[in-house]
Write a protein that holds these residues in place. Structure first.
Motif, mmCIF file in Angstrom:
data_model
loop_
_atom_site.group_PDB
_atom_site.id
_atom_site.type_symbol
_atom_site.label_atom_id
_atom_site.label_comp_id
_atom_site.label_asym_id
_atom_site.label_seq_id
_atom_site.Cartn_x
_atom_site.Cartn_y
_atom_site.Cartn_z
ATOM 1 N N PRO A 37 5.526 4.033 0.773
ATOM 2 C CA PRO A 37 5.104 2.629 0.757
ATOM 3 C C PRO A 37 4.961 2.037 2.166
ATOM 4 O O PRO A 37 5.739 2.354 3.064
ATOM 5 C CB PRO A 37 6.208 1.919 -0.020
ATOM 6 C CG PRO A 37 7.312 2.885 -0.192
ATOM 7 C CD PRO A 37 6.830 4.242 0.174
ATOM 8 N N VAL A 38 3.940 1.186 2.333
ATOM 9 C CA VAL A 38 3.687 0.467 3.584
ATOM 10 C C VAL A 38 3.235 -0.947 3.255
ATOM 11 O O VAL A 38 2.847 -1.241 2.126
ATOM 12 C CB VAL A 38 2.611 1.163 4.452
ATOM 13 C CG1 VAL A 38 3.063 2.546 4.865
ATOM 14 C CG2 VAL A 38 1.275 1.221 3.754
ATOM 15 N N GLN A 39 3.271 -1.803 4.230
ATOM 16 C CA GLN A 39 2.707 -3.144 4.127
ATOM 17 C C GLN A 39 1.431 -3.169 4.967
ATOM 18 O O GLN A 39 1.450 -2.792 6.142
ATOM 19 C CB GLN A 39 3.686 -4.192 4.656
ATOM 20 C CG GLN A 39 4.959 -4.317 3.846
ATOM 21 C CD GLN A 39 4.660 -4.973 2.514
ATOM 22 O OE1 GLN A 39 4.073 -6.037 2.457
ATOM 23 N NE2 GLN A 39 5.068 -4.317 1.447
ATOM 24 N N ILE A 40 0.319 -3.585 4.371
ATOM 25 C CA ILE A 40 -0.951 -3.691 5.086
ATOM 26 C C ILE A 40 -1.050 -5.115 5.629
ATOM 27 O O ILE A 40 -1.045 -6.075 4.863
ATOM 28 C CB ILE A 40 -2.135 -3.376 4.160
ATOM 29 C CG1 ILE A 40 -1.959 -1.995 3.519
ATOM 30 C CG2 ILE A 40 -3.446 -3.460 4.936
ATOM 31 C CD1 ILE A 40 -2.921 -1.731 2.365
ATOM 32 N N GLY A 93 0.830 -1.194 0.000
ATOM 33 C CA GLY A 93 0.000 0.000 0.000
ATOM 34 C C GLY A 93 0.863 1.242 0.000
ATOM 35 O O GLY A 93 2.095 1.174 0.034
ATOM 36 N N PHE A 94 0.204 2.387 -0.018
ATOM 37 C CA PHE A 94 0.898 3.668 -0.013
ATOM 38 C C PHE A 94 0.207 4.588 0.979
ATOM 39 O O PHE A 94 -0.991 4.852 0.862
ATOM 40 C CB PHE A 94 0.876 4.289 -1.419
ATOM 41 C CG PHE A 94 1.727 5.518 -1.541
ATOM 42 C CD1 PHE A 94 3.079 5.403 -1.808
ATOM 43 C CD2 PHE A 94 1.179 6.780 -1.375
ATOM 44 C CE1 PHE A 94 3.870 6.532 -1.913
ATOM 45 C CE2 PHE A 94 1.967 7.918 -1.481
ATOM 46 C CZ PHE A 94 3.321 7.793 -1.754
ATOM 47 N N ALA A 102 5.293 0.197 8.712
ATOM 48 C CA ALA A 102 5.980 1.263 7.994
ATOM 49 C C ALA A 102 7.121 1.789 8.853
ATOM 50 O O ALA A 102 6.920 2.076 10.036
ATOM 51 C CB ALA A 102 5.019 2.391 7.664
ATOM 52 N N GLU A 103 8.285 1.904 8.265
ATOM 53 C CA GLU A 103 9.438 2.493 8.960
ATOM 54 C C GLU A 103 9.663 1.871 10.337
ATOM 55 O O GLU A 103 9.846 2.574 11.327
ATOM 56 C CB GLU A 103 9.264 4.009 9.061
ATOM 57 C CG GLU A 103 9.165 4.697 7.719
ATOM 58 C CD GLU A 103 8.962 6.197 7.840
ATOM 59 O OE1 GLU A 103 9.440 6.802 8.816
ATOM 60 O OE2 GLU A 103 8.323 6.761 6.939
ATOM 61 N N VAL A 149 -4.593 5.037 3.409
ATOM 62 C CA VAL A 149 -3.737 4.094 2.686
ATOM 63 C C VAL A 149 -4.426 3.691 1.385
ATOM 64 O O VAL A 149 -5.592 3.299 1.381
ATOM 65 C CB VAL A 149 -3.442 2.835 3.528
ATOM 66 C CG1 VAL A 149 -2.587 1.859 2.758
ATOM 67 C CG2 VAL A 149 -2.784 3.215 4.843
ATOM 68 N N LYS A 150 -3.695 3.784 0.318
ATOM 69 C CA LYS A 150 -4.185 3.331 -0.990
ATOM 70 C C LYS A 150 -3.489 2.019 -1.324
ATOM 71 O O LYS A 150 -2.277 1.897 -1.176
ATOM 72 C CB LYS A 150 -3.891 4.368 -2.076
ATOM 73 C CG LYS A 150 -4.520 5.710 -1.817
ATOM 74 C CD LYS A 150 -6.029 5.613 -1.741
ATOM 75 C CE LYS A 150 -6.626 6.967 -1.435
ATOM 76 N NZ LYS A 150 -7.957 6.911 -0.911
#
Length: 74
Positions: free
Chosen positions: A37-40, A11-12, A59-60, A71-72
């Protein structure tokens, strides 16, 4: 009830997120996540969030919950 996904989804994060130490959040650590960017990892329903639904994201080096609208999915 939380729904943890079998596999994380890319995701973003559309906005920066900052949390501060305060009595309102039980003196949690201060952190700042930049949009990107992230992980859902999962999702759950909650009236705490404006949309009524939240994602659990990584994230981070932080695992937090955020409103689903922040989050998209890529």
């Amino acid at each position: 009830m939380i729904n943890i996904y079998k596999q994380a989804i890319n995701g973003f994060l559309v906005n920066d997120i900052t949390a501060f130490d305060s009595e309102e959040n039980d003196h949690q650590l201060i952190y700042h996540l930049k949009k990107g960017p992230v992980q859902i990892l999962g999702e759950f329903s909650s009236q705490k969030y404006e949309s009524g639904c939240a994602y659990v994201i990584y994230a981070e080096e932080e695992v937090i919950s955020v409103d689903k609208e922040l989050v998209k999915i890529k």
